[in-house]
Design a protein around this motif. Structure first.
Motif, PDB file in Angstrom:
ATOM      1  N   LEU A   1     -10.448   0.863   4.716  1.00 21.18           N
ATOM      2  CA  LEU A   1      -9.474   0.862   5.809  1.00 21.18           C
ATOM      3  C   LEU A   1     -10.048   1.549   7.049  1.00 21.18           C
ATOM      4  N   THR A   2     -10.749   2.643   6.830  1.00 19.92           N
ATOM      5  CA  THR A   2     -11.381   3.362   7.945  1.00 19.92           C
ATOM      6  C   THR A   2     -12.397   2.473   8.647  1.00 19.92           C
TER       7      THR A   2
ATOM      8  N   GLU B   1       0.832  -1.205   0.000  1.00 21.77           N
ATOM      9  CA  GLU B   1       0.000   0.000   0.000  1.00 21.77           C
ATOM     10  C   GLU B   1       0.870   1.259   0.000  1.00 21.77           C
ATOM     11  N   SER B   2       1.977   1.245   0.744  1.00 23.29           N
ATOM     12  CA  SER B   2       2.833   2.435   0.828  1.00 23.29           C
ATOM     13  C   SER B   2       3.584   2.699  -0.470  1.00 23.29           C
TER      14      SER B   2
ATOM     15  N   MET C   1      -4.322 -11.051  -9.040  1.00 22.58           N
ATOM     16  CA  MET C   1      -5.197 -10.207  -8.232  1.00 22.58           C
ATOM     17  C   MET C   1      -5.886 -11.014  -7.139  1.00 22.58           C
ATOM     18  N   MET C   2      -6.243 -12.249  -7.455  1.00 18.18           N
ATOM     19  CA  MET C   2      -7.051 -13.036  -6.537  1.00 18.18           C
ATOM     20  C   MET C   2      -6.245 -14.046  -5.743  1.00 18.18           C
TER      21      MET C   2
ATOM     22  N   SER D   1      -2.156   0.386  -4.253  1.00 19.11           N
ATOM     23  CA  SER D   1      -3.354   0.424  -3.416  1.00 19.11           C
ATOM     24  C   SER D   1      -4.433  -0.517  -3.929  1.00 19.11           C
ATOM     25  N   VAL D   2      -4.880  -1.373  -3.036  1.00 20.18           N
ATOM     26  CA  VAL D   2      -5.996  -2.271  -3.316  1.00 20.18           C
ATOM     27  C   VAL D   2      -7.165  -1.907  -2.410  1.00 20.18           C
ATOM     28  N   LEU D   3      -6.844  -1.464  -1.212  1.00 25.11           N
ATOM     29  CA  LEU D   3      -7.872  -1.165  -0.226  1.00 25.11           C
ATOM     30  C   LEU D   3      -8.183   0.325  -0.219  1.00 25.11           C
TER      31      LEU D   3
END
Length: 190
Positions: A78-79, A66-67, A142-143, A71-73
């Protein structure tokens, strides 16, 4: 039991180095991520204490991806995950996520099947087979590894749990379901 069916045991030494017990060599987080993408289950344990550190390292792998901008989420997902740690929804979220990823895997499996079984008018186009292989590889990457853990909860369990937790938790779950549905729509368009 086949080698691929049992988890690959990774031991963490006091120096924090990770040791692959199958190949007797040290590995990095990226190596572990590659094992998971290949479909392997991985278990990471502390050599001295025997504590299972798998969850901690998987979260670290996700955080690193993610960093780097992979980004996937979405931020709202995330929140909601952070919120779930501080609400009564905490007990239902893991079951919901497992069921959601199971649905996603099933959808991906059906999509892969449709790509190979139904006659496609584009099949006669030069390079179509190569394009199709690329699409399948993309979908697998991806999966790969999504929710390969436990079984999905029964729908009646989810309903009883939602009633017991009240309307507020039901709203949070509905929001998560909508976000997951939106994500599935985006994936199906790919």
């Amino acid at each position: 039991m086949a080698d691929d069916a049992k988890p690959l045991l990774i031991k963490r030494y006091a120096s924090r180095r990770l040791y692959n017990t199958e190949t007797s060599d040290y590995v990095t987080l990226e190596d572990i991520a590659a094992f998971i993408r290949e479909g392997r289950e991985v278990q990471i344990v502390d050599l001295k204490s025997g504590d299972d550190l798998t969850r901690q390292y998987l979260l670290q792998i996700i955080a690193e991806h993610e960093s780097r901008g992979e980004s996937v989420l979405p931020v709202d997902v995330l929140t909601d995950l952070v919120r779930s740690y501080t609400t009564q929804a905490q007990s239902v979220v893991p079951q919901f996520l497992a069921a959601s990823f199971e649905m996603l895997r099933e959808g991906q499996s059906k999509l892969m099947e449709n790509l190979t079984t139904f006659p496609n008018p584009m099949a006669s186009m030069p390079g179509f087979e190569a394009l199709q292989r690329q699409q399948q590889a993309f979908l697998r990457s991806m999966m790969g590894g999504f929710g390969s853990g436990g079984k999905a909860p029964r729908p009646e369990d989810d309903e009883a749990a939602a009633k017991a937790r009240g309307a507020r938790d039901g709203d949070e779950i509905a929001a998560i379901r909508k976000q997951l549905s939106d994500l599935q729509d985006k994936l199906s368009k790919l």
